[in-house]
Design a protein around this motif. Structure first.
Motif, PDB file in Angstrom:
ATOM      1  N   TYR A  63       1.237  -1.292  -0.248  1.00  0.00           N
ATOM      2  CA  TYR A  63       0.337  -0.297   0.207  1.00  0.00           C
ATOM      3  C   TYR A  63       1.079   1.608   0.127  1.00  0.00           C
ATOM      4  O   TYR A  63       1.416   1.266   0.467  1.00  0.00           O
ATOM      5  CB  TYR A  63      -0.936  -0.155   0.689  1.00  0.00           C
ATOM      6  CG  TYR A  63      -2.170  -1.127   1.774  1.00  0.00           C
ATOM      7  CD1 TYR A  63      -3.194  -0.750   0.424  1.00  0.00           C
ATOM      8  CD2 TYR A  63      -2.077  -2.225   2.737  1.00  0.00           C
ATOM      9  CE1 TYR A  63      -4.042  -2.409   0.677  1.00  0.00           C
ATOM     10  CE2 TYR A  63      -2.414  -3.437   2.516  1.00  0.00           C
ATOM     11  CZ  TYR A  63      -3.771  -3.210   1.963  1.00  0.00           C
ATOM     12  OH  TYR A  63      -4.574  -4.494   1.579  1.00  0.00           O
TER      13      TYR A  63
ATOM     14  N   SER B 100     -11.643  -2.383  -0.318  1.00  0.00           N
ATOM     15  CA  SER B 100     -12.097  -1.131   0.521  1.00  0.00           C
ATOM     16  C   SER B 100     -13.220  -0.855  -0.128  1.00  0.00           C
ATOM     17  O   SER B 100     -14.185  -0.534  -0.040  1.00  0.00           O
ATOM     18  CB  SER B 100     -10.827  -0.600   0.227  1.00  0.00           C
ATOM     19  OG  SER B 100      -9.796  -0.449   0.741  1.00  0.00           O
ATOM     20  N   ASP B 202     -17.069  -9.926   5.522  1.00  0.00           N
ATOM     21  CA  ASP B 202     -15.827 -10.059   4.978  1.00  0.00           C
ATOM     22  C   ASP B 202     -14.961 -11.089   5.113  1.00  0.00           C
ATOM     23  O   ASP B 202     -14.600 -11.611   6.145  1.00  0.00           O
ATOM     24  CB  ASP B 202     -15.083  -9.484   5.468  1.00  0.00           C
ATOM     25  CG  ASP B 202     -14.663  -8.591   4.915  1.00  0.00           C
ATOM     26  OD1 ASP B 202     -13.458  -8.787   3.917  1.00  0.00           O
ATOM     27  OD2 ASP B 202     -13.251  -6.912   5.360  1.00  0.00           O
ATOM     28  N   SER B 229     -10.762 -10.485  -1.691  1.00  0.00           N
ATOM     29  CA  SER B 229      -9.681  -9.159  -2.101  1.00  0.00           C
ATOM     30  C   SER B 229      -8.457  -9.970  -2.980  1.00  0.00           C
ATOM     31  O   SER B 229      -7.762 -11.509  -2.358  1.00  0.00           O
ATOM     32  CB  SER B 229      -8.846  -8.372  -0.438  1.00  0.00           C
ATOM     33  OG  SER B 229      -7.962  -7.855  -1.086  1.00  0.00           O
ATOM     34  N   SER B 231      -5.480  -8.645  -2.349  1.00  0.00           N
ATOM     35  CA  SER B 231      -4.540  -8.427  -1.469  1.00  0.00           C
ATOM     36  C   SER B 231      -3.381  -9.238  -0.598  1.00  0.00           C
ATOM     37  O   SER B 231      -2.653  -9.115  -0.265  1.00  0.00           O
ATOM     38  CB  SER B 231      -5.027  -7.453  -0.346  1.00  0.00           C
ATOM     39  OG  SER B 231      -5.465  -5.526  -1.036  1.00  0.00           O
TER      40      SER B 231
HETATM   41  C1  LIG Z   1     -10.576  -7.151   7.420  1.00  0.00           C
HETATM   42  C2  LIG Z   1     -10.175  -6.138   6.313  1.00  0.00           C
HETATM   43  N1  LIG Z   1     -10.544  -5.566   5.946  1.00  0.00           N
HETATM   44  C3  LIG Z   1     -10.240  -5.602   4.703  1.00  0.00           C
HETATM   45  C4  LIG Z   1      -9.512  -4.723   4.052  1.00  0.00           C
HETATM   46  C5  LIG Z   1      -9.080  -4.022   3.299  1.00  0.00           C
HETATM   47  O1  LIG Z   1      -8.323  -4.561   2.224  1.00  0.00           O
HETATM   48  P1  LIG Z   1      -7.904  -4.015   0.357  1.00  0.00           P
HETATM   49  O2  LIG Z   1      -8.692  -2.812   0.075  1.00  0.00           O
HETATM   50  O3  LIG Z   1      -6.633  -3.861   0.565  1.00  0.00           O
HETATM   51  O4  LIG Z   1      -8.492  -4.748  -0.588  1.00  0.00           O
HETATM   52  C6  LIG Z   1      -8.474  -4.785   5.261  1.00  0.00           C
HETATM   53  C7  LIG Z   1      -6.827  -4.310   4.998  1.00  0.00           C
HETATM   54  O5  LIG Z   1      -6.320  -4.866   5.911  1.00  0.00           O
HETATM   55  C8  LIG Z   1      -9.128  -6.045   5.788  1.00  0.00           C
HETATM   56  O6  LIG Z   1      -8.165  -5.943   7.205  1.00  0.00           O
END
Ligand SMILES: Cc1ncc(COP(=O)(O)O)c(C=O)c1O
Ligand SMILES: Cc1ncc(COP(=O)(O)O)c(C=O)c1O
Lengths: 388, 388
Positions: A63, B100, B202, B229, B231
């Protein structure tokens, strides 16, 4: 389970419907001339592609800070200085996922429920949804060719009320490609400021103006909220990168919203975008700007020839806003028939507001000259066959 | 000019403050062990990097459809089928700029002003801001180690009121790394559904669970809103790509919001992400999941040795949530001193809600074993010197 009011009331882009219908026709083997979507056909400049590939060499891509890579914020600050002669400290520039996210953050940071936001009809449709999404009320002022479909200070003054908190302007504008005269822009900003209102000025098409350099509102109103993008001038629509220039008191609030809503914009894309600001890349983009100017002339001449008037000659972006009322067809019908009969995809005015919604259609001339000539010729035959 | 209430009240992430202070210390020449941010140190798998480079070969990269590239939506649909045995039609999957943006869209599509949204304290901070940004009221229920810091059906039932419209759950959770027992999750969803409420679950850390495959809520509640995600499991934090699985009645509304808010997610990143679903890449990611399991064991043993209790052993993600109240320091003070004295960056519980805010700190074990060992040893010395 109830869908929220904002989601139920959100409007679709008819531009996308027509693009989809065009794709369906192509799937059936037809060649469609696609002039409905606002995307240059150039793509990102070579150095940006190369920098993007380099960024994917295995280096860490965490990020970024919520307001973006410091180097990119600095590069933009330098760009404002070098091209526009304005001092915008890097700390006041927020890197966002497209001007879209910049407009979302700007609206979220300035709009409380019940606030009134003044904007022009016709104008970019997303702004209306954003204002409403955050509880604001849109005050869309009908405009005409007389003001180049832009607001003027008189209109804004008459519409300004106790609950008005912002005025939103795009210059050059989508769907008209017209800029607001600079002294008029200055007057509107001065008026809004004197009433304690925000000025949200979308300059996503600024670098695609006939004037080069064009005048940024920051020259006369350093505390305007300005949105910009890598999408159009830099040919990076699908990459999703833009920015906002913020007045000092908004930097902290927007930073906090940005981290909660988005965490950050794309790291590799930000690294790639650093290559936008070299002399070579800027020269590539200037060439493209001039090419778009040539395409506009081609389109304006062609439309005149086939009897489709463009009430206001654009001075930027890559749109012409055509009055089709003389054809005897409503704008929607015109777009449907242009697509079905002539295989030319256009966008009905309805996307941009009711004032011109049933009389005007938008043509995006961001396609190649070959396609533009073909499209004009098809539209010409279509109109001739209707008359004949 | 008035900054909106939502922006004035938005909270910053203290995790970022501590990360910034860590960066400052490093700029002064210190080596800081950074365990404050939730990012795997692996980066994207090689095939994803290669596909990302390929996508930047000069091919057109226009805006994608607002809900994403059809191929990627299909690939995710196949992934849900192959790994989790659930049928999720591609049409119900929205590709977004990170989980997000998926959470933002989910909240915007389901929350009207005055609606109450139930979630756990402690939990991921952004959800609170999102709910409030769209006019909702957060009902944060205090949880304890007894329920693994997760909601249970009894709590939700007691808190459910006339204005409650949603329950938000993350499993595994940030900051605790704990999953909600699957039958309890099913019971909460059943309860919420029977009351006409949305279930926003989530699952961004789902693939980083000890159980493999872990159970997705979609097995028992096909109409839950699920966010995911690229991520974490796929190591693509900085790329900003995620998704939402939507119940049928939300697809149209979310699509309309997505086009107005974002136009689309990144085109080249979506193309790169297609390489996530090959057997090779999935094997790379599974190896990493097992490595994270080994790191967790290392950290839990190390923390036990130096006398820092982890009240609930995580079963996923890459966080342990440490109770520091036995040290005589508040959580904030603990983080400050750990950073200033031991040069170890952690995140104070305050980010995640008041219930554990002053007693707990989050450690992210997504760093290398070498760094984790060094961090544990520094924390051990720090604690010993305080005792001694
Ligand atoms: C529980 C949770 N949800 C959502 C996110 C958002 O992640 P991203 O926007 O990178 O997919 C995070 C990021 O740390 C998270 O810990
Ligand atoms: C006036 C205007 N503003 C903002 C945008 C959003 O562009 P982006 O999010 O790609 O930067 C567009 C896109 O067409 C536009 O026409």
């Amino acid at each position: 389970m109830t869908v929220s009011h904002r989601a139920r009331n959100a409007e679709t882009f008819h531009a996308l419907d027509f693009a989809q219908r065009a794709a369906d026709l192509e799937a059936q083997g037809h060649h469609v001339v696609k002039l409905s979507i606002g995307e240059p056909d150039f793509g990102a400049p070579p150095a940006v592609l190369a920098a993007g590939r380099d960024a994917l060499d295995g280096r860490p891509l965490p990020y970024t800070p919520p307001l973006g890579l410091p180097e990119l914020r600095s590069a933009l600050s330098d760009f404002y200085r070098d091209r526009h002669g304005v001092q915008v400290p890097a700390e006041r520039i927020a890197i966002t996922m497209g001007a879209s996210a910049a407009l979302l953050l700007a609206t979220a940071a300035t709009t409380d429920p019940g606030d009134e936001v003044i904007l022009a009809d016709p104008s970019y449709p997303c702004n209306r949804e954003l204002v409403q999404s955050f509880g604001g009320t849109v005050v869309a002022l009908p405009t005409t060719a007389a003001t180049r479909y832009q607001l003027d200070a008189d209109m804004v003054e008459r519409a300004w009320g106790d609950r008005t908190t912002s005025v939103m302007i795009a210059s050059p504008s989508n769907p008209t490609g017209t800029s607001i005269p600079f002294d008029e822009l200055a007057a509107i900003c001065e008026l809004a400021r004197s009433r304690g209102g925000w000025r949200i000025v979308d300059e996503i098409y600024l670098e695609l103006s006939d004037a080069s350099p064009a005048h940024t509102v920051l020259e006369v109103d350093p505390d305007a909220i300005v949105t910009g993008s890598f999408s159009k001038y830099f040919g990076m629509t699908g990459w999703r990168l833009g920015w906002a220039v913020l007045p000092p008191q908004l930097v902290g609030p927007v930073e906090r919203l940005a981290m909660n809503y988005f965490l950050s914009a794309s790291n590799p894309t930000q690294q790639a975008a650093l290559a936008c600001f070299t002399p070579e890349t800027l020269e590539v983009c200037e060439r493209r700007r001039r090419e778009l100017g040539a395409r506009r002339r081609l389109v304006l001449e062609g439309l005149a020839r086939i009897g489709l008037p463009v009430p206001v000659v654009p001075d930027g972006a890559f749109y012409v806003y055509i009055d089709v009322s003389g054809t005897g067809l409503g704008a929607w019908q015109f777009c449907e028939q242009a697509l079905d009969v002539a295989h030319v995809a256009l966008t009905p005015g309805r996307d941009f507001g009711p004032t011109t919604g049933e009389t005007h259609v938008r043509l995006s001339y961001a396609a190649s000259r070959g396609e533009l000539n073909e499209g004009l010729s098809r539209l010409g035959h279509f109109l001739a066959s209707r008359r004949g």
